[in-house]
Write an enzyme that holds these catalytic residues in place. Sequence first.
Site, PDB file in Angstrom:
ATOM      1  N   ASP A 104     -35.364  -0.196 -26.120  1.00  0.00           N
ATOM      2  CA  ASP A 104     -35.864  -1.271 -26.978  1.00  0.00           C
ATOM      3  C   ASP A 104     -36.016  -2.552 -26.165  1.00  0.00           C
ATOM      4  O   ASP A 104     -35.383  -2.716 -25.117  1.00  0.00           O
ATOM      5  CB  ASP A 104     -34.879  -1.534 -28.130  1.00  0.00           C
ATOM      6  CG  ASP A 104     -34.769  -0.338 -29.056  1.00  0.00           C
ATOM      7  OD1 ASP A 104     -35.708   0.473 -29.089  1.00  0.00           O
ATOM      8  OD2 ASP A 104     -33.728  -0.226 -29.731  1.00  0.00           O
TER       9      ASP A 104
HETATM   10  N1  URA Z   1     -30.850   3.569 -29.015  1.00  0.00           N
HETATM   11  C1  URA Z   1     -31.329   2.402 -29.501  1.00  0.00           C
HETATM   12  O1  URA Z   1     -31.104   2.080 -30.666  1.00  0.00           O
HETATM   13  N2  URA Z   1     -32.057   1.618 -28.692  1.00  0.00           N
HETATM   14  C2  URA Z   1     -32.286   1.889 -27.398  1.00  0.00           C
HETATM   15  O2  URA Z   1     -32.943   1.104 -26.699  1.00  0.00           O
HETATM   16  C3  URA Z   1     -31.788   3.102 -26.889  1.00  0.00           C
HETATM   17  C4  URA Z   1     -31.066   3.932 -27.717  1.00  0.00           C
END
Ligand code: URA
Length: 255
Positions: A104
Amino acid sequence: MKARLDKILADSGLGTRSSVRDLIKSGTVKVNGISEKDPGKKVDTDMDEIIVRGELIDFRDKVYYMLNKPAGVITATEDKKQTTVIDLIKDKKRRDLFPVGRLDKDTVGLLLITNDGDLAHRLLAPGKHVKKTYLVRVDGIITDEIKSGIEKGVDIGDEKLTAPAELREIKLLEDADVTAAGEHAADGVSEAKITITEGRYHEIKRMFEAFGLNVIYLKRLSMGGLKLDPDLQEGQWKILSEEEIVLLSKESSEA
Ligand code: URA
């Protein structure tokens, strides 16, 4: 691997497909010592030597970078407005790089960037179960009930429960305000290491949200047996050695 000369040169970062075509037609490109003017000429990247303006082209088929992804950068190859993880690899000699999997925008840590589609497929294909370990901080207390829920599998609104995850080294970072009923309260911040084997969208955030906890910090520490290099500051990257690439497909050791 055999490929067109213009593709190899464009992928090696020498220019766009049309600009390298002009370069080839101008006679400045030599293949095995002989000037080659046909952009469509099939060249064997394992055997043939390409020289452009006197310089040997390094067209090693595969390249692998480890990036310590900073927050605020998106996991994409290009974007008109936002900085992408590929923009951060400043010395890239190739145009065919892509990130393996997705973090993310606000997640930091280990991200593999490569042009090796086979490796990406091997690591990401459903059922491959490559372990990914993250350091997570949540707003609230990770109770025993939450720990065992996450370890069993969580309903995050998808068709299936999440695959069982491992949760360890749970710590309370600030004085937490546990209610009389023993429920978690919003005032404490907990930290833990979590290992997942899937790669669903916002998976870890949604797992904790299912228990009413907000993820406030997420950092990927390892993928398979490959750990984030502690010497890499956020935004820095390094080229991976052959030994490190092999680690990716190995069982993870403690991150
Ligand atoms: N899980 C998440 O919620 N975000 C990420 O970036 C990776 C795993």
